[in-house]
Motif scaffolding. Sequence first.
Motif, short mmCIF file in Angstrom:
data_model
loop_
_atom_site.label_atom_id
_atom_site.label_comp_id
_atom_site.label_asym_id
_atom_site.label_seq_id
_atom_site.Cartn_x
_atom_site.Cartn_y
_atom_site.Cartn_z
N SER A 195 0.84 -1.20 0.00
CA SER A 195 0.00 0.00 0.00
C SER A 195 0.87 1.25 0.00
N ILE A 196 0.33 2.33 -0.58
CA ILE A 196 0.97 3.65 -0.62
C ILE A 196 -0.08 4.68 -0.28
N GLU A 197 0.26 5.60 0.62
CA GLU A 197 -0.71 6.61 1.04
C GLU A 197 0.00 7.95 1.21
N TRP A 198 -0.62 9.02 0.69
CA TRP A 198 -0.13 10.39 0.88
C TRP A 198 -1.11 11.13 1.79
N ILE A 199 -0.56 11.88 2.75
CA ILE A 199 -1.39 12.66 3.68
C ILE A 199 -0.89 14.10 3.69
N ASN A 200 -1.83 15.05 3.63
CA ASN A 200 -1.53 16.47 3.80
C ASN A 200 -1.51 16.75 5.30
N LEU A 201 -0.32 17.01 5.84
CA LEU A 201 -0.19 17.16 7.28
C LEU A 201 -0.79 18.46 7.81
N GLN A 233 0.41 23.19 -4.03
CA GLN A 233 0.27 23.84 -2.74
C GLN A 233 1.55 23.71 -1.93
N SER A 234 1.81 24.73 -1.14
CA SER A 234 2.87 24.61 -0.14
C SER A 234 2.34 23.79 1.03
N GLY A 235 3.25 23.15 1.74
CA GLY A 235 2.83 22.39 2.91
C GLY A 235 3.71 21.18 3.13
#
Length: 638
Positions: free
Chosen positions: A502-508, A526-528
């Motif tokens: 599995s691969i997951e991206w999260i916007n912290l 987006q910056s972040g």
Amino acid sequence: MKQNYFLGLALFIIATTTFSQENTVGTIIYNPELSDGGYNLIYPHNQSTAFLMDMCGNVVHTWEHGDSLRPANVLYILENTDVITTYRPADNSEDAIWAGGGGASIERRTWDNVPIWSFTRNDSAYRLHHDIQPLANGNVLVTAWEQRDSLECIEAGRNPANLTGDGMWSEVIWEIGPDAYNEGQVVWEWAVWDHLIQDFDSTKSNYGVVADNIHKININFGQTLGAAADWLHINAIDYDPFSQHIMLSVPTFNEIWIVDRGNTTSGELKWRWGNPMAYDRGDSSNTKLGFQHHTHWLDLALDSDNADYGKVGVFNNRVQGDTSEYSTVHTLIPFYDEYENEYAVDAASGTFLPADFDWSFSSPDPNTIYSNIVSSFQRLDNGNSLICSGKSGDTREYTQEGELVWYYKTPLLNQAGMASPVSQGTVLNPFQNLTFRAHRYPADFPAFDGIDFVAGAPIELDPTPIASCLVCDLALELDSISYDSSSANISIIANGSYDLNSIEWINLSDSSVIPYQNELDFTTTQSGDFLITVTDIMGCTTSLVVSVIIDSVDSPSPLAVGLYPNPTTGILNLVLNASSGNALVSIYNMQGQTVFTSNNSNSPNALRFDLGHLNNGAYTIVIQTSTGVATSRILIQK
């Protein structure tokens, strides 16, 4: 004014692992420091595959058989990488001879499962069963049931009251070798029927005093099995090339037999041990064995200077305790005179020596080593014992002191005659995962020379490796960055031994999962701070934080920069976009003093700096190229 963009990337690596302390199948315990190590072979019942596994239960090789076939119990790996395998039809409903342990075919194959030669015998006269023993000349010793009708049995001296209309099955030992057409043929035979004694009927053949004929077999002795005709049920065979003797396990007699194959008394039953009542000597107090399995010389797996070299090993299935039956394993030492080709007999009792076992082992908890059928025992080269309680598919390795250092549970569930993998956490009951034997091959076994074992997935579904098996070499690194208009394009590389699950991206910034982002490449406008988390099929997990800064700068072209790891213990990697050109790198402490500079003309896209000489703390790094200037904060933590 044209708006251009500055892109800075700060990378932070977070590595985590997940494992269970409560596995119920597969590898449950493994102590690499005390285990003898190597590769484990199992060929479980009610399915069609033999599995070679590493100590963590990861399958490194298989030998497949057709879906309509089932194990005839054993497969042996030869030193030249060939194997001798056994199999039978799954459907035995029309077979003339059938009982537990029944076989049909033996076959020599290459490592890659290509047939070389084969032999089949399964008809109304004979049926292969239980075990085989490969020989150095390329031939194979096999055990086979031999049908004898009731009239033959009565003439041989069998008590008619102990016969059914089907007569009885005697036993033959055959040596099978390939002919010019790669078909197996019988090249030597030993038959129990040629070595009988009876004291029931003086008018019939083989009459005599049983106690005076200890080298012969009493046709009226033996316990009754589920198949009434199954008189001897020989379940193990071994061969000693030094003495040219064959060893047989005869569970219905509670005895081990040794037969002369090619020495001075060819065909003679030379030694028998475990139950002298089988030849009218002693009483029940002298019985040492109970429906034993896997009787064998220990030599083949041991160096000649090993203390156990020359001894015999046995899994003793049915030992009567005070309140219940349990199993034990043993070694013993037959007293053999190689010059006279004779085994010692106690002068007073007339029974074969030794008087007792040389070594015995039983678990403090009888439930952990118990199987009234099948099973095996192997003495490993470091002195440990590998014990398979086959009824429960339970294989354990113990030290000489009794410490459990490896524990594996066959992760298959038999339903309606077909065994299938179960998920980790499944609790299996006896008879659901029958395993005839387990065998350990050392890592330096000659057949493995030149073979690059690649660990595949375990047999069980949803595997959860224990801590000592969790080879978490999964790691993420920045592969490349690029700038396209107003977006950052980030490419990550995942390195490790196993495939990703599995691969997951999260916007912290808001802890939200970014939808439809399940690849290692990521694009954002987006910056972040963005967290990528990957998990492989073994449950290993690692994460990488990508800090993206997109700012407007007065520059004719954009500059994209990646820094990792940050924080760093000293080594800092710098990744530039392809159009950056020469790079001047300057690092300043919090007082504004220059503490490091590097002028990289014709610089590659990836640079590496050793900042180990700097003190712990925060620093400012400035990267100047022909396409722009990037500034970021780095933290050194040693």
